[in-house]
Structure formats: structure tokens, C-alpha cells
Design an enzyme around this catalytic site. Structure first.
Site, mmCIF file in Angstrom:
data_model
loop_
_atom_site.group_PDB
_atom_site.id
_atom_site.type_symbol
_atom_site.label_atom_id
_atom_site.label_comp_id
_atom_site.label_asym_id
_atom_site.label_seq_id
_atom_site.Cartn_x
_atom_site.Cartn_y
_atom_site.Cartn_z
ATOM 1 C CG HIS A 52 -1.756 -0.741 1.239
ATOM 2 N ND1 HIS A 52 -2.885 -0.808 2.080
ATOM 3 C CD2 HIS A 52 -2.113 -1.971 0.516
ATOM 4 C CE1 HIS A 52 -3.876 -1.919 1.780
ATOM 5 N NE2 HIS A 52 -3.320 -2.931 0.969
ATOM 6 C CD GLU A 54 -1.985 4.426 2.990
ATOM 7 O OE1 GLU A 54 -2.793 4.844 2.893
ATOM 8 O OE2 GLU A 54 -1.881 3.289 3.149
ATOM 9 C CB CYS A 82 -6.651 -0.425 5.294
ATOM 10 S SG CYS A 82 -4.825 -1.016 5.128
ATOM 11 C CB CYS A 85 -2.266 1.713 6.255
ATOM 12 S SG CYS A 85 -1.644 0.693 4.581
#
Length: 148
Positions: A52, A54, A82, A85
Site C-alpha cells: 500500500h 502508506e 486501512c 496502514c
């Protein structure tokens, strides 16, 4: 002409990810007014469910400053993080989190599990939602509309 905002830079990373076929989410990490890391989603490209924006930006920032603790850093991301993260943001000790669009289905900051409000969360960044929300939401909406 003014310099782009940090969220504008995150939106650029998101747009680039979208052009690669990734879900268009982008992230930048800032320290002392300078961008030290930027990333867009790469889960498909890397064949890695943890890639992801992040997480990739946190890894790059930690490498850039030589520490896993990013206590004096701010993170800008185009979509509400999410659970994975949010956990990584907490473990990295990010000072401030700015996010664009809310994510009622997968978000974990102000939606869903509300990770930072959990008693087991050891570090809670200051959270600033809806920064660049319209642009981020439009980017995501357009991306998914084109795939339906």
C-alpha cells in the site's frame, strides 16, 4: 504560481499509480517541510498485498532518516488508511496524519475499527481528515467507473 501542497504531491503519486493499473492511492511523508518519501500503491506491480502507498512510503522514509521512528514526520495520503496502514502509522510514531477521502468500507481511522481509538493503540497521531477530499474521491471514482 504557488508550490503544490503536500496533498497535491500525494495526488500526483495516486494518479501515477492509477495509470499503472493500481488503485490510485498516493502518499507522501514530510519532515521539516521537505518531502522525504513518496509512493503510490504497488500491490499488483509488486505482487505484494502489503504494498500500500502508506507502507511503501513509511519504509522509504525510515530508510531515508535511518530510523524506524518517524516521530517528527507528517504523512499525507489520498484515502483514509486501512487497518494495516493505521497500525504501521502508529508503530512508526507518525506525528500527524492528513488524509483525503474517507473510506467507509475499508478505512480504519474514522471508519470501521477506528484503530487509533483502540485502548491497545500505543501511539495516536493527530488526524486531519478531508484534506483534498474532492480531488481524491474523484480520482478513485473515475478509476473504478472505467473498470465497470
Amino acid at each position: 504560481m504557488t508550490a503544490p501542497s503536500f496533498m497535491d504531491l500525494a495526488l500526483e503519486a495516486a494518479n501515477s499509480a492509477g495509470k499503472s493499473g493500481e488503485v490510485p492511492i498516493g502518499c507522501v511523508i514530510v519532515r521539516d517541510g521537505e518531502v522525504i518519501a513518496a509512493a503510490g500503491n504497488r500491490t499488483l506491480t509488486d505482487r505484494d498485498p502489503t504494498a500500500h502507498a502508506e507502507v511503501l512510503a513509511l519504509r522509504a522514509a525510515a530508510h531515508a532518516i535511518g530510523s524506524e521512528r518517524l516521530t517528527d514526520c507528517d504523512l499525507y495520503v489520498t484515502l483514509e488508511p486501512c487497518t494495516m496502514c493505521a497500525g504501521a502509522i502508529s508503530f512508526a510514531r507518525i506525528r500527524r496524519l492528513y488524509y483525503g477521502a474517507p473510506d467507509p468500507k475499508g478505512g480504519a481511522v474514522d471508519s470501521g475499527v477506528r484503530f487509533f481509538a483502540a485502548p491497545t493503540c500505543h501511539h495516536r497521531p493527530e488526524v486531519y481528515p478531508a484534506v483534498g477530499e474532492s480531488e481524491a474521491a474523484t480520482l478513485l471514482r473515475d478509476f473504478f467507473k472505467a473498470r465497470r
